[in-house]
Motif scaffolding. Sequence first.
Motif, PDB file in Angstrom:
ATOM      1  N   VAL A 160      80.703  81.884  -0.919  1.00 47.28           N
ATOM      2  CA  VAL A 160      81.342  82.678  -1.973  1.00 47.28           C
ATOM      3  C   VAL A 160      81.369  84.160  -1.597  1.00 47.28           C
ATOM      4  O   VAL A 160      82.384  84.850  -1.797  1.00 47.28           O
ATOM      5  N   LEU A 161      80.273  84.662  -1.053  1.00 50.30           N
ATOM      6  CA  LEU A 161      80.216  86.076  -0.669  1.00 50.30           C
ATOM      7  C   LEU A 161      81.332  86.434   0.302  1.00 50.30           C
ATOM      8  O   LEU A 161      82.060  87.409   0.111  1.00 50.30           O
ATOM      9  N   THR A 162      81.464  85.656   1.360  1.00 52.61           N
ATOM     10  CA  THR A 162      82.439  85.997   2.399  1.00 52.61           C
ATOM     11  C   THR A 162      83.867  85.698   1.971  1.00 52.61           C
ATOM     12  O   THR A 162      84.787  86.440   2.313  1.00 52.61           O
ATOM     13  N   ARG A 163      84.045  84.618   1.212  1.00 53.36           N
ATOM     14  CA  ARG A 163      85.401  84.262   0.781  1.00 53.36           C
ATOM     15  C   ARG A 163      86.008  85.373  -0.073  1.00 53.36           C
ATOM     16  O   ARG A 163      87.156  85.787   0.122  1.00 53.36           O
ATOM     17  N   LYS A 164      85.225  85.877  -1.027  1.00 48.50           N
ATOM     18  CA  LYS A 164      85.739  86.930  -1.910  1.00 48.50           C
ATOM     19  C   LYS A 164      85.884  88.254  -1.172  1.00 48.50           C
ATOM     20  O   LYS A 164      86.804  89.035  -1.451  1.00 48.50           O
ATOM     21  N   THR A 222      84.517  80.600  -8.935  1.00 52.48           N
ATOM     22  CA  THR A 222      85.599  80.345  -7.983  1.00 52.48           C
ATOM     23  C   THR A 222      86.686  79.436  -8.552  1.00 52.48           C
ATOM     24  O   THR A 222      87.646  79.110  -7.859  1.00 52.48           O
ATOM     25  N   SER A 223      86.550  79.025  -9.825  1.00 54.37           N
ATOM     26  CA  SER A 223      87.594  78.202 -10.439  1.00 54.37           C
ATOM     27  C   SER A 223      88.760  79.075 -10.873  1.00 54.37           C
ATOM     28  O   SER A 223      88.659  80.311 -10.899  1.00 54.37           O
ATOM     29  N   GLY A 224      89.864  78.457 -11.227  1.00 51.70           N
ATOM     30  CA  GLY A 224      91.070  79.202 -11.586  1.00 51.70           C
ATOM     31  C   GLY A 224      90.860  80.202 -12.706  1.00 51.70           C
ATOM     32  O   GLY A 224      91.222  81.374 -12.595  1.00 51.70           O
ATOM     33  N   ARG A 225      90.252  79.764 -13.820  1.00 53.45           N
ATOM     34  CA  ARG A 225      90.040  80.657 -14.959  1.00 53.45           C
ATOM     35  C   ARG A 225      89.045  81.767 -14.608  1.00 53.45           C
ATOM     36  O   ARG A 225      89.237  82.927 -14.974  1.00 53.45           O
ATOM     37  N   ASP A 226      87.988  81.401 -13.895  1.00 52.95           N
ATOM     38  CA  ASP A 226      86.994  82.407 -13.509  1.00 52.95           C
ATOM     39  C   ASP A 226      87.605  83.464 -12.590  1.00 52.95           C
ATOM     40  O   ASP A 226      87.273  84.646 -12.689  1.00 52.95           O
ATOM     41  N   HIS A 230      87.089  87.170 -13.331  1.00 53.29           N
ATOM     42  CA  HIS A 230      86.049  87.713 -12.447  1.00 53.29           C
ATOM     43  C   HIS A 230      86.468  87.542 -10.989  1.00 53.29           C
ATOM     44  O   HIS A 230      85.745  86.944 -10.194  1.00 53.29           O
ATOM     45  N   ARG A 231      87.620  88.083 -10.649  1.00 55.86           N
ATOM     46  CA  ARG A 231      88.207  87.825  -9.330  1.00 55.86           C
ATOM     47  C   ARG A 231      87.245  88.148  -8.188  1.00 55.86           C
ATOM     48  O   ARG A 231      87.103  87.385  -7.243  1.00 55.86           O
ATOM     49  N   PHE A 232      86.595  89.302  -8.276  1.00 52.91           N
ATOM     50  CA  PHE A 232      85.704  89.714  -7.189  1.00 52.91           C
ATOM     51  C   PHE A 232      84.245  89.849  -7.646  1.00 52.91           C
ATOM     52  O   PHE A 232      83.445  90.505  -6.983  1.00 52.91           O
ATOM     53  N   ASP A 233      83.928  89.231  -8.788  1.00 47.95           N
ATOM     54  CA  ASP A 233      82.542  89.230  -9.251  1.00 47.95           C
ATOM     55  C   ASP A 233      81.797  88.028  -8.680  1.00 47.95           C
ATOM     56  O   ASP A 233      82.397  87.056  -8.209  1.00 47.95           O
TER      57      ASP A 233
END
Length: 347
Positions: free
Chosen positions: A256-260, A205-209, A213-216
């Motif tokens: 994380v699941l719901t946010r993405k 969930t960090s900027g680089r990630d 991995h936007r939706f991973d």
Amino acid sequence: MNEPLVLGLETSCDETGVGLVSGQTLLFDAIASSVEEHARFGGVVPEVASRAHLEAMVPTIDRACREAGVKLSDVDAIAVTAGPGLAGSLLVGVAAAKALAIGLDRPLYGINHLAAHVAVDILEHGPLPEPAMGLLVSGGHSNLLLVPDITQDIQSLGATIDDAAGEAFDKVARLLGLPFPGGPHIDRMAREGNRIAIDFPRGLTSGRDLQRHRFDYSFSGLKTAVARWVQAREASGEPVPVADVAASFQEAVVDVLTRKAVKACQEHGVQDLLLGGGVAANTRLRALANERCEAAGIRLRVPSPGLCTDNGAMVAALGSEIVSKGGEASRLDLRADSSQPVEQVRA
């Protein structure tokens, strides 16, 4: 019956599922679970699962037909999970489906396990919007799927790059001394705990990630963080607050699941999010998904808990949709594919 009657067989893991669906109506869903045979090992043992399917297949088919009030000769088509899943378990289901297709002279449809988890909601809430977004969360899978057409067009937007969410639940439950499978026990224990007691990490969930991995998803680091926290607590001689650990861990996963998932809906202009897979039975995941979807103006669809776990109804539901839309049947040399990609809806 005016609608095609489809028999669905599901043997991708440790549950033998047999479902009978007419059109979009579920007639009966029979399940024979071998989870108790695996509990003493702390996880699913492939060879044990395969043997359990062999023993349960015929009795479970008989029970489904008897309870639904139909004969095998009434069936119009056979649908079976061809993948992904445990190779040995899949082989049992595929072999049984081929035998039925040959013996009854009916078409055979080898379908994708993940697509079936999306299709099962049709049995409760009617036809799927096109497109829809699917968030599938189970012991082996954590996937975000764009679904323009459940019978032939599924696009993977993201998936777990290491541990699936359900796998992380099982491993953390073991750390906390809770029984297998861990999901229901952590869910129950978390209701007694404080979900903000411990600030566990949110993977990818960090900027680089988010760029790579936007939706991973990734839950391996979270699992390790929980283990280290528990070990440090034990090393200091302090008691481990199991309820707080369970609640804080669970919150990190569902956050994380719901946010993405909501972000994927917004970026792809999709108004409907569907939850599926065994972890979709988790009460906190359902609550947070509902809260965030309401805030974002997204419609949330969630099957009842009994249809979230692996079952034959979901296989029959997808098979019925394919039959109704005139989809081509599979060949009788259909193979079980333990790594079948989600984009391949039918084999």
